[in-house]
Scaffold this active site. Structure first.
Site, short mmCIF file in Angstrom:
data_model
loop_
_atom_site.label_atom_id
_atom_site.label_comp_id
_atom_site.label_asym_id
_atom_site.label_seq_id
_atom_site.Cartn_x
_atom_site.Cartn_y
_atom_site.Cartn_z
N HIS A 100 32.98 44.00 37.92
CA HIS A 100 31.70 43.46 38.96
C HIS A 100 30.40 44.30 40.03
O HIS A 100 29.96 44.31 40.09
CB HIS A 100 32.51 43.26 40.03
N ASP A 123 34.42 36.50 46.32
CA ASP A 123 35.25 37.60 45.78
C ASP A 123 36.26 37.68 46.98
O ASP A 123 36.52 37.46 47.84
CB ASP A 123 34.91 39.23 46.06
N HIS A 125 37.61 40.39 47.43
CA HIS A 125 36.96 41.80 48.17
C HIS A 125 35.76 41.65 48.87
O HIS A 125 35.42 40.71 48.13
CB HIS A 125 37.34 43.48 46.57
N ASP A 127 33.89 45.02 48.61
CA ASP A 127 33.09 45.46 47.02
C ASP A 127 31.70 46.05 48.47
O ASP A 127 30.50 46.59 47.41
CB ASP A 127 31.96 44.39 46.01
N HIS A 140 33.63 49.84 40.50
CA HIS A 140 33.54 47.53 40.78
C HIS A 140 33.73 47.47 42.46
O HIS A 140 33.80 46.48 42.54
CB HIS A 140 34.06 47.40 39.96
N ASP A 226 33.22 36.55 41.59
CA ASP A 226 34.41 37.23 40.89
C ASP A 226 35.86 36.15 40.58
O ASP A 226 36.31 35.39 42.04
CB ASP A 226 34.95 38.04 41.90
N ASP A 228 38.06 36.95 40.50
CA ASP A 228 39.76 37.25 41.39
C ASP A 228 39.38 36.20 43.13
O ASP A 228 40.34 36.06 44.00
CB ASP A 228 40.66 38.09 41.18
N GLU A 271 35.05 39.77 35.94
CA GLU A 271 36.35 39.84 35.83
C GLU A 271 37.11 39.20 35.07
O GLU A 271 38.31 39.04 35.80
CB GLU A 271 36.47 40.27 37.53
#
Length: 299
Positions: A100, A123, A125, A127, A140, A226, A228, A271
């Site tokens: 990412h 995402d 996360h 980031d 990332h 992303d 994930d 990712e």
């Protein structure tokens, strides 16, 4: 959106520590991305993959808080140039990662063409880390913060544009693994976030309706997805899986509603790590989501 797409692969795995995500662009193409978009009616040109410089052994421990900074900046600068050129030709850039960290380059190239760019960040996360608060030093985990103008100057000023996006023009969807520093950042800056708690309570349709309303003032909207963000059951081939994510159908509903809104003007899918995957399942999921995003319908 128009009907002309340009695909850019970025085989970069230097923003994190698990090898294999550099093969993501190949896995996504192998899953039939080009053919699927062409079947929907798009004119698709594949610009191939960027050549990513590997760090020399002597550079590996230069700055443990900003791992592989030099190589990531080089790759992101080249990516920004390519995205910029695609938009100059009035085509839709679709970027394939890679980790990412490449979003720093994508957003640098995109934002040059909009006065009020919106960003949807799917995402697990946030980031939103910087050199000061990162627990890992993995870049990332920093691209959204860098794009907002927070972090090391070579990241925030990449391609000569800082900030690349305004804090009030961002929506994060699917977050469920935020570092303490990121939580404080979100509270302080007032970033719009729909965690999995909100998605569970409100439902995906309501979340997307609010997201579309929230960004309706933007003159362009970039989607940074992303894999994930999805639950590992549906997207096992990612470097930082977090259980309890978006379901396959929730992901498709989100993409379908974005297609109906007509807001999306550029996109990236990142990712995908085929080494960690199950029979290319995550890349196949990515391609299916692209189909929904670009208007594929059952009838």
């Amino acid at each position: 959106m128009g009907k002309e797409i340009s695909v850019i692969g970025v085989p970069l795995d230097l923003g994190q520590t698990r090898r294999g995500v550099d093969m993501g662009p190949s896995a996504i193409r192998y899953a039939g991305m080009i053919e699927r978009l062409e079947m929907i009616g798009y004119d698709v040109e594949d610009l191939g993959d960027l050549r990513v410089e590997r760090p020399h052994r002597s550079e590996l421990d230069e700055n443990p808080k900003l791992k592989n900074l030099k190589q990531i900046v080089t790759a992101c600068t080249e990516l920004a140039t390519k995205v910029d050129n695609v938009l100059e030709r009035k085509r839709i850039p679709v970027v394939l990662g890679g980790d990412h960290s490449i979003a720093i380059g994508t957003l640098a190239g995109v934002t040059k063409h909009y006065n009020n760019l919106g960003v949807i960040w799917f995402d697990a996360h946030g980031d939103l880390n910087t050199e000061e608060i990162t627990p890992s030093g993995n870049i990332h985990g920093m691209p959204l913060a860098a794009s907002l103008g927070y972090g090391h100057a070579v990241l925030t000023n990449l391609y000569g544009i800082c900030p690349k996006v305004k804090k009030e023009n961002i929506v994060i969807i699917g977050a469920r693994a935020l570092d303490d520093g990121e939580k404080e950042f979100i509270r302080k800056e007032g970033i719009k976030v729909f965690t999995m708690h909100e998605i569970d309570r409100l439902g995906m349709a309501a979340v997307m309706e609010e997201t579309i309303r929230y960004l309706s003032h933007a003159d362009g909207v970039h989607l940074s997805l992303d894999l994930d963000g999805l639950d590992p059951h549906d997207a096992p081939g990612v470097g930082t899986p977090v259980i309890g994510g978006l379901s396959y159908r929730e992901g498709h509903l989100a993409m379908e509603m974005l297609a109906e809104s007509g807001l999306i003007t550029s996109a990236e899918f990142v990712e995908v790590n085929p080494i960690l995957d199950e029979k290319n399942k995550t890349a196949i999921t990515a391609v299916a989501l692209m189909g929904s995003l670009f208007g594929e319908k059952l009838k």
